[in-house]
Design a protein around this motif. Structure first.
Motif, short mmCIF file in Angstrom:
data_model
loop_
_atom_site.label_atom_id
_atom_site.label_comp_id
_atom_site.label_asym_id
_atom_site.label_seq_id
_atom_site.Cartn_x
_atom_site.Cartn_y
_atom_site.Cartn_z
N VAL A 57 28.98 -8.91 0.16
CA VAL A 57 28.32 -8.15 1.22
C VAL A 57 27.67 -6.89 0.68
N LEU A 58 28.35 -6.16 -0.20
CA LEU A 58 27.78 -4.93 -0.76
C LEU A 58 26.49 -5.23 -1.52
N ALA A 59 26.53 -6.25 -2.36
CA ALA A 59 25.34 -6.61 -3.14
C ALA A 59 24.19 -7.03 -2.22
N LEU A 60 24.52 -7.74 -1.15
CA LEU A 60 23.48 -8.15 -0.20
C LEU A 60 22.92 -6.96 0.56
N ASP A 61 23.78 -5.99 0.89
CA ASP A 61 23.30 -4.77 1.53
C ASP A 61 22.34 -4.03 0.62
N VAL A 62 22.74 -3.90 -0.64
CA VAL A 62 21.88 -3.22 -1.62
C VAL A 62 20.54 -3.94 -1.74
N ALA A 63 20.59 -5.27 -1.82
CA ALA A 63 19.36 -6.05 -1.95
C ALA A 63 18.44 -5.83 -0.75
N LEU A 64 19.00 -5.83 0.45
CA LEU A 64 18.17 -5.63 1.64
C LEU A 64 17.60 -4.23 1.69
N TYR A 65 18.42 -3.22 1.37
CA TYR A 65 17.92 -1.84 1.34
C TYR A 65 16.78 -1.70 0.33
N VAL A 66 16.94 -2.31 -0.81
CA VAL A 66 15.90 -2.24 -1.84
C VAL A 66 14.62 -2.90 -1.35
N MET A 67 14.74 -4.07 -0.70
CA MET A 67 13.56 -4.76 -0.19
C MET A 67 12.87 -3.94 0.91
N VAL A 68 13.66 -3.30 1.75
CA VAL A 68 13.08 -2.43 2.78
C VAL A 68 12.35 -1.28 2.12
N ALA A 69 12.95 -0.69 1.08
CA ALA A 69 12.32 0.43 0.38
C ALA A 69 10.98 0.02 -0.22
N ILE A 70 10.95 -1.15 -0.86
CA ILE A 70 9.70 -1.62 -1.48
C ILE A 70 8.66 -1.93 -0.40
N ALA A 71 9.08 -2.55 0.69
CA ALA A 71 8.14 -2.83 1.78
C ALA A 71 7.54 -1.55 2.33
N VAL A 72 8.35 -0.52 2.44
CA VAL A 72 7.85 0.77 2.92
C VAL A 72 6.85 1.36 1.93
N VAL A 73 7.20 1.32 0.65
CA VAL A 73 6.35 1.93 -0.37
C VAL A 73 4.96 1.29 -0.41
N VAL A 74 4.90 -0.03 -0.36
CA VAL A 74 3.61 -0.70 -0.47
C VAL A 74 2.75 -0.46 0.78
N SER A 75 3.37 0.03 1.85
CA SER A 75 2.63 0.24 3.09
C SER A 75 2.27 1.70 3.33
N VAL A 76 2.84 2.61 2.54
CA VAL A 76 2.64 4.04 2.80
C VAL A 76 1.17 4.42 2.73
N GLN A 77 0.45 3.89 1.74
CA GLN A 77 -0.96 4.26 1.61
C GLN A 77 -1.84 3.63 2.68
N VAL A 78 -1.31 2.62 3.39
CA VAL A 78 -2.08 1.97 4.44
C VAL A 78 -2.02 2.78 5.73
N ILE A 79 -0.82 3.11 6.18
CA ILE A 79 -0.71 3.81 7.47
C ILE A 79 0.10 5.10 7.37
N GLY A 80 0.56 5.46 6.17
CA GLY A 80 1.19 6.75 6.01
C GLY A 80 2.70 6.72 6.16
N ASN A 81 3.31 7.77 5.66
CA ASN A 81 4.77 7.89 5.66
C ASN A 81 5.35 7.98 7.07
N VAL A 82 4.62 8.60 7.98
CA VAL A 82 5.12 8.80 9.34
C VAL A 82 5.10 7.51 10.15
N LEU A 83 4.04 6.70 9.98
CA LEU A 83 3.84 5.53 10.84
C LEU A 83 4.29 4.22 10.19
N VAL A 84 4.76 4.26 8.96
CA VAL A 84 5.00 3.03 8.22
C VAL A 84 6.05 2.14 8.87
#
Length: 303
Positions: free
Chosen positions: A179-206
Motif C-alpha cells: 500500500v505504501l509503495a502504491l501511495d507513493v506511485a500515485l502521488y508521484v504520478m499526480v505530481a508529474i501530471a500537475v507539472v506537465v500541465s502548469v505551463q498550459v493553465i498555470g499553477n493556480v488552475l491546474v
C-alpha cells in the motif's frame, strides 16, 4: 471573431509555430491528467491534487533562476515532496490531510522566496500562476511527451492494484499489496501530471484539468475503463476549444479551458442519462408510476 477555419489555417502557418506546439502540449496535458485524475476522483484526493500544484513551485522557481527546464525542475520537486508526504503520512497519529497541508504550503512558500531572488520576478511569477502556453520551449515539449508516455504506462501497469487500494485500503493491505509503495506511485504520478500541465493553465488552475474531466466522465458511466477513456477525451476537447477561443477573442488560455471544462461538467450534471439531474427525476417518476400501478391492480381485480 476568428472562425474555426481561420484557426486551422493559423495552425499551419509557419510564422505561428508556437500555436500548434501549444495545442499539442495542451492535448497531452489533458490526456495525462484525464487518466491520472480518474484515480484522484475515485480516491477523493482533490485536496492532494491541489496541494501538489503548490509543491512543484519551488522546483519551477529553481529551474527558472538557473535557466533550466521548468518541467524537469517541477518534476523533481513534486516527486520528492510526494514521497516525503507518503512516508510521513504512515504515522496515523496525524491525519493525511494535515501532513499534506504542512508539506505543500511550505513548498509553495519556498518557491515564492526562491523566485523573488530573480530579476523581474513579478512577470515570471504571473506566468507560473496563470500559465504561459505560447512560450513553451521545444525541449519541454519532448520532456512532456516522454514523461507522459512513461507515466501512462505505469498507470496502466498498476491499474488493478491502484483500484484495489482506492476501494478498500485495509483489504488491499491484508491481501499483501504494498500500500505504501502504491501511495507513493500515485502521488508521484499526480505530481508529474500537475507539472506537465502548469505551463498550459498555470499553477493556480491546474487542478481543474486533473479533476473536472474525470468528474464529468464519472457522471456519464459506471465503468472505470470507460471513465478513463472519456476523461482524457473530454479534457482534450476542452483544451482544443479553449485554445481556439483564447486565440480568436483574445482571452487567457488557462481561464478559457477551465471555464469551458466547468460548463461541460454542469451540463453533464443536468443532462446525463442516468446520473444527471434530469435522469434521476425521470427515474423517480418512473418508479412512482410503477408503485401506483401496483397498488391499483388489486382494486381492479376486486371489481
Amino acid at each position: 471573431m476568428l472562425t474555426l477555419g481561420e484557426f486551422f489555417q493559423d495552425l499551419t502557418n509557419p510564422m505561428l509555430t508556437f500555436l500548434p506546439k501549444a495545442l499539442l502540449v495542451a492535448a497531452m496535458s489533458a490526456i495525462i491528467c484525464g487518466v491520472i485524475g480518474t484515480h484522484v476522483v475515485l480516491r477523493g484526493m482533490v485536496f492532494v491534487g491541489h496541494s501538489v500544484a503548490h509543491a512543484v513551485f519551488p522546483g519551477l522557481a529553481v529551474a527558472f533562476v538557473l535557466q533550466g527546464s521548468l518541467v524537469l525542475g517541477g518534476m523533481v520537486a513534486g516527486v520528492v515532496t510526494a514521497i516525503c508526504v507518503a512516508i510521513v503520512a504512515q504515522n496515523r497519529r496525524l491525519k493525511e490531510d494535515s501532513i499534506i497541508g504542512i508539506f505543500f504550503v511550505a513548498s509553495f512558500a519556498l518557491g515564492i522566496v526562491i523566485i523573488s531572488t530573480a530579476p523581474g520576478y513579478s512577470g515570471s511569477l504571473q506566468s507560473f500562476l496563470f500559465g504561459s502556453i505560447t512560450g513553451i520551449p521545444d525541449s519541454d515539449v519532448y520532456v512532456v511527451a516522454i514523461a507522459g508516455l512513461a507515466m501512462l504506462g505505469a498507470a496502466f501497469a498498476l491499474h488493478k492494484e491502484l483500484v484495489a487500494v482506492s476501494l478498500d485500503r485495509e483489504m488491499a493491505r491484508s491481501a499483501g499489496l504494498p500500500v505504501l509503495a502504491l501511495d507513493v506511485a500515485l502521488y508521484v504520478m499526480v505530481a508529474i501530471a500537475v507539472v506537465v500541465s502548469v505551463q498550459v493553465i498555470g499553477n493556480v488552475l491546474v487542478v481543474a484539468l486533473l479533476v473536472v474531466p474525470p468528474a464529468t466522465a464519472r457522471l456519464l458511466t459506471d465503468r472505470l475503463g470507460a471513465m478513463m477513456v472519456l476523461a482524457p477525451a473530454i479534457g482534450a476537447s476542452c483544451a482544443f476549444v479553449g485554445l481556439y477561443l483564447s486565440w480568436a477573442i483574445d482571452l487567457p488560455t488557462g481561464g478559457s479551458i477551465v471555464l469551458l471544462s466547468t460548463a461541460v461538467f454542469l451540463l453533464t450534471w443536468v443532462l446525463a442519462p442516468r446520473h444527471g439531474l434530469l435522469g434521476k427525476l425521470r427515474a423517480g417518476s418512473a418508479r412512482t408510476g410503477q408503485v401506483g400501478a401496483a397498488h391499483q391492480e388489486p382494486a381492479d381485480a376486486k371489481v
